[in-house]
Design a protein around this motif. Structure first.
Motif, PDB file in Angstrom:
ATOM      1  N   ARG C  85      14.771 -11.621  16.179  1.00  0.00           N
ATOM      2  CA  ARG C  85      13.745 -12.237  17.026  1.00  0.00           C
ATOM      3  C   ARG C  85      12.485 -11.392  17.055  1.00  0.00           C
ATOM      4  NH1 ARG C  85      18.068 -13.961  19.985  1.00  0.00           N
ATOM      5  NH2 ARG C  85      18.212 -12.055  21.195  1.00  0.00           N
ATOM      6  N   LEU C  86      12.685 -10.082  16.997  1.00  0.00           N
ATOM      7  CA  LEU C  86      11.535  -9.185  16.984  1.00  0.00           C
ATOM      8  C   LEU C  86      10.887  -9.135  15.604  1.00  0.00           C
ATOM      9  CD1 LEU C  86      13.156  -6.342  19.066  1.00  0.00           C
ATOM     10  CD2 LEU C  86      11.229  -7.747  19.778  1.00  0.00           C
ATOM     11  N   ARG C  87      11.424  -9.904  14.671  1.00  0.00           N
ATOM     12  CA  ARG C  87      10.891 -10.039  13.316  1.00  0.00           C
ATOM     13  C   ARG C  87      11.172  -8.808  12.461  1.00  0.00           C
ATOM     14  NH1 ARG C  87       5.143 -12.929  13.983  1.00  0.00           N
ATOM     15  NH2 ARG C  87       5.641 -13.514  11.863  1.00  0.00           N
ATOM     16  N   ILE C  88      12.379  -8.266  12.648  1.00  0.00           N
ATOM     17  CA  ILE C  88      12.845  -7.210  11.757  1.00  0.00           C
ATOM     18  C   ILE C  88      14.048  -7.770  11.009  1.00  0.00           C
ATOM     19  CG2 ILE C  88      13.862  -4.905  11.594  1.00  0.00           C
ATOM     20  CD1 ILE C  88      12.452  -4.285  14.264  1.00  0.00           C
ATOM     21  N   VAL C 163      13.241 -13.106   5.317  1.00  0.00           N
ATOM     22  CA  VAL C 163      11.797 -13.343   5.362  1.00  0.00           C
ATOM     23  C   VAL C 163      11.497 -14.663   6.060  1.00  0.00           C
ATOM     24  CG1 VAL C 163       9.758 -13.790   3.965  1.00  0.00           C
ATOM     25  CG2 VAL C 163      11.339 -11.959   3.335  1.00  0.00           C
ATOM     26  N   ASP C 164      12.360 -15.657   5.774  1.00  0.00           N
ATOM     27  CA  ASP C 164      12.115 -16.959   6.361  1.00  0.00           C
ATOM     28  C   ASP C 164      12.332 -16.940   7.867  1.00  0.00           C
ATOM     29  OD1 ASP C 164      11.288 -19.594   5.484  1.00  0.00           O
ATOM     30  OD2 ASP C 164      13.131 -20.251   6.437  1.00  0.00           O
ATOM     31  N   LEU C 165      13.077 -15.944   8.339  1.00  0.00           N
ATOM     32  CA  LEU C 165      13.235 -15.773   9.779  1.00  0.00           C
ATOM     33  C   LEU C 165      11.983 -15.101  10.318  1.00  0.00           C
ATOM     34  CD1 LEU C 165      16.927 -14.543  10.000  1.00  0.00           C
ATOM     35  CD2 LEU C 165      16.009 -16.554  11.116  1.00  0.00           C
ATOM     36  N   SER C 166      10.891 -15.263   9.575  1.00  0.00           N
ATOM     37  CA  SER C 166       9.583 -14.747   9.945  1.00  0.00           C
ATOM     38  C   SER C 166       9.571 -13.237  10.100  1.00  0.00           C
ATOM     39  CB  SER C 166       9.079 -15.408  11.225  1.00  0.00           C
ATOM     40  OG  SER C 166       9.748 -14.862  12.330  1.00  0.00           O
ATOM     41  N   ALA C 167      10.286 -12.568   9.188  1.00  0.00           N
ATOM     42  CA  ALA C 167      10.294 -11.115   9.272  1.00  0.00           C
ATOM     43  C   ALA C 167       8.914 -10.554   8.928  1.00  0.00           C
ATOM     44  CB  ALA C 167      11.337 -10.554   8.320  1.00  0.00           C
ATOM     45  N   ALA C 196       2.535  -8.460  -1.185  1.00  0.00           N
ATOM     46  CA  ALA C 196       1.227  -9.115  -1.243  1.00  0.00           C
ATOM     47  C   ALA C 196       1.021 -10.024  -0.037  1.00  0.00           C
ATOM     48  CB  ALA C 196       1.109  -9.909  -2.536  1.00  0.00           C
ATOM     49  N   ARG C 197       2.111 -10.516   0.537  1.00  0.00           N
ATOM     50  CA  ARG C 197       1.991 -11.388   1.706  1.00  0.00           C
ATOM     51  C   ARG C 197       1.876 -10.597   2.995  1.00  0.00           C
ATOM     52  NH1 ARG C 197       6.845 -15.519   0.556  1.00  0.00           N
ATOM     53  NH2 ARG C 197       6.826 -15.634   2.825  1.00  0.00           N
ATOM     54  N   GLY C 198       1.825  -9.272   2.884  1.00  0.00           N
ATOM     55  CA  GLY C 198       1.573  -8.464   4.070  1.00  0.00           C
ATOM     56  C   GLY C 198       2.819  -8.027   4.819  1.00  0.00           C
ATOM     57  N   ILE C 199       3.969  -8.189   4.189  1.00  0.00           N
ATOM     58  CA  ILE C 199       5.196  -7.765   4.849  1.00  0.00           C
ATOM     59  C   ILE C 199       5.429  -6.284   4.577  1.00  0.00           C
ATOM     60  CG2 ILE C 199       7.709  -8.010   4.745  1.00  0.00           C
ATOM     61  CD1 ILE C 199       7.218 -11.007   4.316  1.00  0.00           C
ATOM     62  N   GLY C 200       5.865  -5.567   5.587  1.00  0.00           N
ATOM     63  CA  GLY C 200       6.194  -4.166   5.399  1.00  0.00           C
ATOM     64  C   GLY C 200       7.655  -4.039   5.004  1.00  0.00           C
ATOM     65  N   ILE C 201       7.919  -3.317   3.908  1.00  0.00           N
ATOM     66  CA  ILE C 201       9.294  -3.222   3.417  1.00  0.00           C
ATOM     67  C   ILE C 201       9.764  -1.778   3.470  1.00  0.00           C
ATOM     68  CG2 ILE C 201      10.807  -3.551   1.428  1.00  0.00           C
ATOM     69  CD1 ILE C 201       8.977  -5.797   0.515  1.00  0.00           C
ATOM     70  N   ILE C 202      10.912  -1.570   4.124  1.00  0.00           N
ATOM     71  CA  ILE C 202      11.551  -0.249   4.083  1.00  0.00           C
ATOM     72  C   ILE C 202      12.645  -0.334   3.034  1.00  0.00           C
ATOM     73  CG2 ILE C 202      12.835   1.480   5.376  1.00  0.00           C
ATOM     74  CD1 ILE C 202      11.674   0.304   7.923  1.00  0.00           C
ATOM     75  N   PHE C 203      12.573   0.531   2.026  1.00  0.00           N
ATOM     76  CA  PHE C 203      13.457   0.430   0.876  1.00  0.00           C
ATOM     77  C   PHE C 203      14.308   1.685   0.795  1.00  0.00           C
ATOM     78  CE2 PHE C 203      13.753   0.653  -3.967  1.00  0.00           C
ATOM     79  CZ  PHE C 203      14.762  -0.287  -4.039  1.00  0.00           C
TER      80      PHE C 203
END
Lengths: 323, 374, 504
Positions: C85-88, C163-167, C196-203
Motif C-alpha cells: 500500500r505504501l508502494r514498496i 510494479v502494477d501495484l503502483s510500486a 526510465a519510468r522513474g521507479i527506484g529499484i533496489i537490486f
C-alpha cells in the motif's frame, strides 16, 4: 485448459456411467423419485462437503465436522425441547456456535502455526465431548415446525425434492460462487498453492484461515440442523465418521488433498457418487452394507492413484514431491 | 515458514562472533565425551539431552498425582495368583493397544508420514484371528496369520506411499475407509465370538507378575528400540523425515525405509488387534479399535515427535500413551462420566498445541518440543 | 544532498536504522538513500544486514530505531500488504507467486476487477494480456497456470505484479540467481524500462558483473553497519570488494596451471546419455584432476551431474571405475562406488536441516555402511571433529542443527559429508553459489587442496574466473551436449565464453 478440468470430467464421467449402469440393472432407477431421494438422503453430507472443500482447497483438513453435527443435533433437541427456545432462534444460535467454534479453530491454527490435522482433532474431541455432556441419550424433537419443514418440498415429475435437498443445492451454488468468483475464493486457492507466497502477495492469511474454518464450522452446524430435521432427533453419537465421508467425497470430486486445485462442483458429484453406491446396495438387497465402505475406499484409491499418475505424467518425472 | 524469520537471527549470531566460536571450538573436544552418552536419549538435541523430555515426564507425574488425589489407593499393588493387581497396572494394561500402535506410529510420523489405517488394521487382524481360530486353526498359526494380515496392510500402505508417492494421509485414508469393510467381509458382517483359552491368554494371561498385554508392550518396545537405535535405522528415518531428497542424495534408500515403517506400523496394529480380540473374545469389525489411530497419533505428539517428521523418541511416545490412559483411568476413578474423557483429551491436545507451537517454540531455541516449524 | 549528480530526487530516505535480535545487532544506525529513476545495488557479505534492511522495508520485521521516509513522509510498514500500500514492491529470488493459479490471477490477486461484486475473469484476463504485452511477454496466455511458465517469465510476471501495484520502490532480492545469461538480459531490459519510468529499484545480487552492468549506485553494508555509498562509475571492482570484505584482497586468484598430465582414468564415462535429457558424452577423469564445467543454465551441466550420480538413469553408454565396468542406477550405487555429489540447491537437496551438524557429516558414510552397521557415537564424534577442524567449519559444537549455520559453513559440511566417505570422485555443482565472499575463497582453496590430495573432481560453476583458476580441463556445455574441451593454457574466460557463444 482441459487439463484443469480433467479430474472434474473424470468424476462426472464416473457418475454418469455409474448411473447408467444402475439404470440397466434396476429399471425404476431412472425415476425422479430415486434422484430426489439421492439428494435428500445425502443433504447433510453435501452441506458439510462444501465446507470441507474450502478447507481442503486451502491445504487444510477439518476432522471436527462430524462432532459439530452431533453437537448441533443434541443442542437443538435440548433447546427446542426442554428449554422451549423457538426453533428458528435455536437454528440461529446453533449456526453461531458452529461458526464461532470453527473460527476459534482457525484462529488457533493461524496463531500457533500448528497443522490443522491436530487442531481439528482436538476440536473433534471437544465437540463430541460437549454433546455427551448435554445428553448421552437420543432426544426426540417433536416441534410442529419440524413436521412442517419436513413436508415442504418441490414436486418434480413424480418425485419430491425435499427442503433439505434444496438447502444443499443452494449451499453448493453459493459455495461454487464463493470459491470461484470472489476474492475470498481466490485467496483460498492461493493458500492451498503456497501459504508463504500467498502471504508475501498480500493475502490476509490469518483472516482467510479463520474465515475458512468458520465457514466449515458454520456449514457443519447447518448440516446438523438438516440432520436433525432428517432424523427428528438429537443424538450425541450421530454422524460419527461424517468427516471421513466428506473428505472422501471431496477427493473423489477431484479436489487435490494437498490443496490449490479443484472445484466445488466436483465435491457435489463426489457426494452423488457415494450416494449412488449406497442406493445401488440398498436396491440390490443381497449385498451387505459393508460393501459401501469397500467401494468408497476403492474409488478413493483409484482417484488418488489417477491424480498421482497425471501429476507424474505432466511433470515428466516421478519427482513431484509434495512434501 | 513462521519459524524461519525467527531462526535467522540465531544463525547469524553463530557466525558473527568468531572469537566466541573459537573459544567454544577449542572446548568442544573436551566436551565431546560428555555428550557421547549412549542409548536412545542421546540424539544430539542440545547441551542437556535429558531436558528435552522434561515435559513428558512432568506431565505423567502430574496426571499420576491427580489420579492419586482422586483415588488414594491408586498406587496400591497387591499380588494375587502370581500376578500384580492395582490401578497402575490397570493403566498399563488398558493402555496396551494404544501403546502398541504408538510404537509404529512414532516411526511413521518421524518420516513425515501418518498412518490413519491402524484402527482398521486392528479390526482386520482381529477378524482374521477370530475367524481362523473358530475355523479350527491352531493358535500359533492363527497368530501368525493375524500378524501377516497386519504386515500385508502395512505393506500396501508402504507401497502406495514409498513407490507410488501418494501422500500418506491420503493413502492410509483409503485403507481406513475400506479396511473396516474388509474386516466385515471376513467376519461376514457379524460379531464373531470364540472360546479358546490359549488365544484369550494374550489378554488375560500374566507373565512375570504382569498382565500379558503389558509384557507384549515391553517386548515390542524393546524390539522397536533395538531396531531403530542399535542400528542406523533411527538416524536414517529422521534424515528422511527432515529432507527426503537430500537423504536420497546421500545414498539412503528412502523408499525402503518408508516402506519399512509402514510395515512396522501394520505389524504393531496387528499385535494390538490380537490383544483387543483376545480381550473381548471376539471380533467386532465395526468397533474394534475405533478412533484408536487418533489416540496413537496423540500419544506420539505428546511424546514430542513433530507431526512434520524428523527427530523422534519411541520411549516418549509410550510415555505419551500412558499419560492418555492414566487420564482415562483417573476420570473413571473420580466418578465423572466416561464421556468426560473427550473433553479432557481435547484440553490436553490444546495444551500440547500451545507448548509445541512453532511460533512460541521459536522464541526459545532450546524449546523441548520444537518442531521443524514449517 | 546537492552533490548528487544524475538520478532524481530522493525517493526513499533511511536514516539511522537499527534492528536488534537476541544477542546480535543486525543493523546499527544504517543510512540508505534511493532516488527516483535509479537502480541502486545493495551489497554486502552474508550477515551484513541486507536482508534485515529489506525485511524492515517490506514490513516483515519491525525496526528498533531510525526513520524511513518515503517521498518525505515517515512510514512504518507493518506487513507485506502494508508495504504494498505504501508502494514498496518486492520480488524475491525464489519466485513467490502461486504456481496453481493462472498468470492473470497471479497478477491481480487481491485486487481482481469486480463486476456485481464478483470477480470478472474475462476482464481480468484482458487486462493481464495488456500488462504482459508491456513487458514483452505477449506470447504468454494469461489463462495458463503460472507453474507452466519458465522461471524467467515468472520472475518478470512477479515484477510486473509489483510494479502494477503502483510500486515506486521496487526491491529485487537476488532475482537473477536462477536465470541464465539470456534471461538476465531480458530482466535487465525490464529494469531499464522501469528506471526510465522513474521507479527506484533496489537490486541485491551476488554477481558483481551484474552490478556494473546495470546499477547507478552502490551501497555497501558490513556487519550491520553502513560502509559507504558510491556511484558505480567511480568505484573500481577492487575497491568494491575491499569495501565488502573490509580487507584488501590479493588482486586476481592465483593461477595454478599444470601441463596436461598423463591421465590414469579413475572414472570413465563412455557414451553415457539419456534421450531427451542429455546427449551422450565421453569423459575420463583421473586422480588429482579437476575438470571444470561451464555453460549457461539449462545447457546440460546439472543434467550431466545427475546422470553421473545415478539420479537419472542413463539409457546409453558404459561407466568404468579403475578400468572395470560398473553398474550405476541410483545414488545408492554411486555412493557405493565412492562417488560424491554436492548439489546446486543446498537447502532442498543438500542439508538435512533439523539434524545436527554431526549427523549431517556422517550421513553418506552411514548410508554406505548400511543401516545394519551403525557408527558408534564415538566414531561419529571423531569424524565430525576431524572435518570441523580440517575444513574450519564455524560452529559452537557438532550438535548444532545444521540449519542454524551460515551458507558457507553448510557447504563445507556437505563437502565433509562426502570427504568422510573417502570418495574417489567428487561432483560439485555450483559450490560457491549464494555464499559470502570470504567463504567463497575458502571453498576454492579447498578444491585445490583436495585435488592435490588425489581426488578426481568435476566442478560445475557459472563463475568463469573461478573455473579458469582451478580447472585442469574445462568442458563447455551447450544445448545439452558437451561442445568443447579446453586444456592447459587454452583455458581462459574468453575462450570459454567464445565456446558458449559459438552456436548461440
Amino acid at each position: 485448459m482441459t487439463r484443469r478440468f480433467l479430474p472434474l470430467l473424470t468424476t462426472t464421467g464416473v457418475f454418469v456411467a455409474g448411473y447408467l449402469l444402475c439404470m440397466a440393472e434396476f429399471h425404476n432407477f431412472a425415476t425422479a423419485r430415486v434422484a430426489c431421494n439421492l439428494l435428500t438422503d445425502n443433504a447433510y453430507l453435501g452441506i458439510t462437503a462444501v465446507g470441507m472443500t474450502f478447507v481442503i482447497l486451502s491445504g487444510g483438513i477439518d476432522l471436527s465436522v462430524g462432532s459439530v453435527i452431533a453437537f448441533t443435533t443434541v443442542f437443538l433437541a435440548i433447546a427446542i425441547g426442554p428449554l422451549r427456545i423457538p426453533p428458528l432462534m435455536a437454528f440461529l444460535i446453533a449456526l453461531a456456535i458452529g461458526a464461532a467454534f470453527g473460527a476459534a479453530m482457525g484462529a488457533v491454527i493461524h496463531a500457533l502455526g500448528i497443522p490443522p490435522f491436530i487442531v481439528t482433532l482436538a476440536g473433534m474431541f471437544l465437540a463430541r465431548g460437549a454433546s455427551f455432556l448435554l445428553s448421552t441419550e437420543s432426544v426426540p424433537i417433536t416441534h410442529p415446525l419440524y413436521a412442517m419443514l419436513n413436508d415442504l418440498s418441490l414436486p418434480i415429475s413424480g418425485g419430491r425434492l425435499g427442503l433439505i435437498a434444496i438447502v444443499m443445492l443452494l449451499v453448493f451454488l453459493a459455495g461454487g460462487i464463493l470459491a470461484h468468483r470472489t476474492r475470498f475464493g481466490a485467496n483460498v486457492f492461493a493458500l492451498g498453492g503456497n501459504p508463504a507466497s500467498a502471504r508475501l502477495m498480500g493475502v490476509p492469511v490469518g483472516r482467510t484461515l479463520i474465515l475458512i474454518y468458520m465457514l466449515s464450522g458454520g456449514l457443519a452446524a447447518l448440516s446438523g440442523i438438516v440432520f436433525s430435521l432428517y432424523t427428528s432427533a438429537g443424538y450425541s453419537l450421530a454422524a460419527t465418521g461424517t468427516e471421513l465421508d466428506a473428505i472422501a467425497a471431496v477427493v473423489i470430486g477431484g479436489v487435490l488433498l494437498t490443496g490449490g486445485y479443484g472445484y466445488v462442483f466436483g465435491s457435489f458429484v463426489g457426494i452423488l457418487i457415494q450416494g449412488l453406491i449406497q442406493t445401488f446396495i440398498t436396491f440390490d438387497g443381497t449385498l451387505s452394507s459393508w460393501w459401501t465402505k469397500i467401494a468408497v475406499g476403492a474409488l478413493l484409491f483409484s482417484f488418488i492413484g489417477v491424480q498421482r499418475l497425471f501429476q507424474v505424467f505432466w511433470s515428466g518425472s516421478g519427482d513431484v514431491d509434495t512434501a | 515458514m513462521t519459524n524461519s524469520p525467527m531462526a535467522r537471527p540465531s544463525s547469524r549470531q553463530s557466525v558473527s562472533s568468531p572469537a566466541a566460536e573459537g573459544a567454544s571450538m577449542r572446548m568442544s573436544p573436551e566436551a565431546a565425551p560428555l555428550r557421547a552418552a549412549p542409548g536412545f536419549l542421546k540424539r544430539g538435541s542440545g547441551p542437556v539431552p535429558g531436558r528435552r523430555f522434561l515435559p513428558q515426564i512432568g506431565g505423567l507425574g502430574l496426571v499420576l498425582l491427580a489420579d492419586w488425589l482422586v483415588s488414594p489407593q491408586f498406587f496400591a499393588l497387591r499380588l494375587q495368583d502370581g500376578r500384580l493387581f492395582g490401578s497402575v497396572i490397570d493403566v498399563l494394561n488398558r493402555g496396551a493397544p494404544v501403546t502398541l500402535l504408538s510404537l509404529g506410529m512414532t516411526l511413521v510420523i518421524a518420516t513425515g508420514g501418518i498412518d490413519l489405517s491402524v484402527g482398521a488394521v486392528i479390526a482386520i487382524s482381529g477378524a482374521v484371528a477370530a475367524s481362523l481360530v473358530n475355523g479350527g486353526l491352531p493358535v500359533p498359526l492363527t497368530i501368525i496369520a493375524a500378524l501377516s494380515a497386519g504386515i500385508l496392510c502395512g505393506a500396501w500402505n508402504g507401497l502406495l506411499i514409498s513407490v507410488l508417492r501418494i501422500q500418506p494421509i491420503v493413502a492410509t485414508l483409503t485403507l481406513m475407509v475400506a479396511g473396516r469393510g474388509i474386516a466385515q467381509l471376513i467376519t461376514e458382517g457379524v460379531i464373531v465370538t470364540f472360546v479358546n483359552p490359549s488365544l484369550s491368554e494374550i489378554a488375560d494371561g500374566s507373565w512375570f507378575y504382569l498382565p500379558a498385554p503389558v509384557m507384549l508392550v515391553l517386548g515390542m518396545l524393546a524390539v522397536t528400540l533395538v531396531l531403530v537405535r542399535a542400528t542406523a535405522l533411527g538416524l536414517m528415518i529422521e534424515a528422511v523425515g527432515v529432507n527426503r531428497r537430500a537423504s536420497e542424495l546421500a545414498g539412503i534408500g528412502a523408499r525402503s525405509i518408508i516402506f519399512l515403517v509402514y510395515v512396522w506400523s501394520g505389524l504393531c496394529a496387528a499385535v494390538a488387534g490380537l490383544v483387543l480380540t483376545a480381550d473381548i473374545k471376539g471380533a467386532d469389525a465395526n468397533n474394534a479399535g475405533l478412533w484408536l489411530e487418533l489416540d496413537a497419533i496423540l500419544a506420539v505428539v505428546i511424546g514430542g515427535t513433530s507431526l512434520l517428521g524428523g527427530r523422534f523418541s519411541v520411549v516418549m511416545a509410550v510415555l505419551g500413551a500412558w499419560i492418555i490412559q492414566a487420564m482415562n483411568t483417573g476420570i473413571l476413578l473420580s466418578g465423572f462420566p466416561p464421556e468426560f474423557n473427550l473433553i479432557v483429551k481435547s484440553v490436553v491436545v490444546l495444551v500440547i498445541l500451545v507448548v509445541q507451537s512453532p511460533v512460541l517454540g521459536g522464541l526459545n531455541p532450546r524449546s523441548l518440543f520444537c518442531g521443524r516449524g514449517r | 544532498m546537492t552533490d548528487w549528480e544524475g538520478g532524481g530526487s530522493a525517493l526513499l530516505e533511511i536514516r539511522g536504522l537499527s534492528k536488534k535480535f537476541p544477542g546480535v545487532l543486525a543493523l546499527d544506525g544504517v543510512d540508505f538513500t534511493l532516488r527516483a529513476g535509479e537502480i541502486h545495488a545493495l551489497l554486502g557479505e552474508n550477515g551484513a544486514g541486507k536482508s534485515t534492511l529489506i525485511k524492515i522495508l517490506t514490513g516483515v520485521y519491525r525496526r528498533d530505531g531510525g526513520t524511513i521516509r518515503l517521498d518525505g513522509n515517515d512510514i512504518c510498514p507493518t506487513d507485506v500488504a502494508d508495504a504494498q500500500r505504501l508502494r514498496i514492491g518486492t520480488v524475491y529470488q525464489e519466485v513467490n507467486l502461486l504456481p496453481n493459479l493462472s498468470v492473470a490471477e497471479n497478477l491481480f490477486l487481491g485486487r481482481q476487477p469486480l463486476r456485481w461484486g464478483l470477480v470478472d475473469h474475462r476482464g481480468m484476463r484482458r487486462r493481464a494480456a495488456a500488462i504482459l504485452a508491456d513487458y514483452g511477454l505477449s506470447g504468454v496466455d494469461p489463462a495458463t497456470p503460472l507453474g507452466h511458465c519458465p522461471v524467467a517469465v515468472q520472475q518478470v510476471i512477479a515484477i510486473a505484479r509489483a510494479v502494477d501495484l503502483s510500486a515506486k520502490v521496487l526491491v529485487l532480492d537476488e532475482p537473477t540467481a536462477s536465470l541464465d545469461r539470456r534471461e538476465v538480459e531480458m530482466l535487465f531490459r525490464v529494469m531499464r524500462d522501469l528506471r526510465a519510468r522513474g521507479i527506484g529499484i533496489i537490486f541485491i545480487t551476488h554477481f558483481l558483473d551484474q552490478v556494473y552492468a546495470i546499477c547507478d549506485r552502490i551501497t555497501v553494508l558490513r556487519n550491520g553497519r553502513l560502509v559507504g555509498e558510491r556511484r558505480t562509475d567511480q568505484l573500481s571492482r577492487l575497491d568494491l570488494v575491499t569495501m565488502m570484505l573490509g580487507r584488501a584482497m590479493a588482486a586476481g586468484a592465483p593461477m595454478r596451471r599444470r601441463e596436461a598430465v598423463a591421465r590414469r582414468g579413475v572414472v570413465a564415462f563412455e557414451g553415457v546419455g539419456k534421450s531427451r535429457y542429455l546427449h551422450p558424452f565421453d569423459l575420463e577423469i583421473g586422480a588429482g584432476e579437476v575438470v571444470g564445467m561451464a555453460g549457461l543454465l539449462g545447457s546440460g551441466r546439472t543434467e550431466t551431474a545427475r546422470l553421473m550420480f545415478g539420479l537419472e538413469r542413463a539409457d546409453s553408454g558404459r561407466i568404468f571405475v579403475d578400468g572395470r565396468p560398473v553398474r550405476l542406477r541410483s545414488p545408492k550405487d554411486a555412493v557405493r562406488l565412492a562417488f560424491g555429489y554436492c548439489p546446486e540447491d543446498r537447502k532442498t537437496d543438500g542439508i538435512v536441516g533439523d539434524l545436527s551438524l554431526r549427523a549431517n557429516i556422517i550421513l553418506a558414510l552411514q548410508a554406505r555402511r548400511g543401516w545394519m552397521r551403525p557408527l558408534s557415537s564415538r566414531e561419529q564424534e571423531a569424524i565430525a571433529q576431524t572435518f570441523i577442524t580440517r575444513l574450519d567449519i564455524r560452529t559452537p559444537d557438532a550438535d548444532r542443527p545444521i540449519q542454524y549455520l551460515s551458507g558457507g559453513n553448510q557447504q563445507k559440511a556437505l563437502l565433509a559429508r562426502w570427504l568422510a566417505t573417502s570418495p574417489r570422485f567428487l561432483i560439485l555443482d555450483e559450490p560457491t553459489r549464494g555464499i559470502d565472499v570470504g567463504a567463497h575463497g575458502e571453498i576454492i582453496a579447498l578444491i585445490e587442496q583436495l585435488c592435490a590430495e588425489g581426488l578426481a573432481m568435476l566442478v560445475i560453476s557459472s563463475e568463469l574466473d573461478e573455473v579458469v583458476s582451478y580447472s585442469d580441463r574445462v568442458l563447455v556445455m551447450r544445448d545439452r551436449r558437451s561442445v568443447r574441451t579446453l586444456e592447459g593454457t587454452d583455458i581462459t574466460a574468453d575462450a570459454i565464453m567464445a565456446a558458449i557463444a559459438a552456436g548461440a
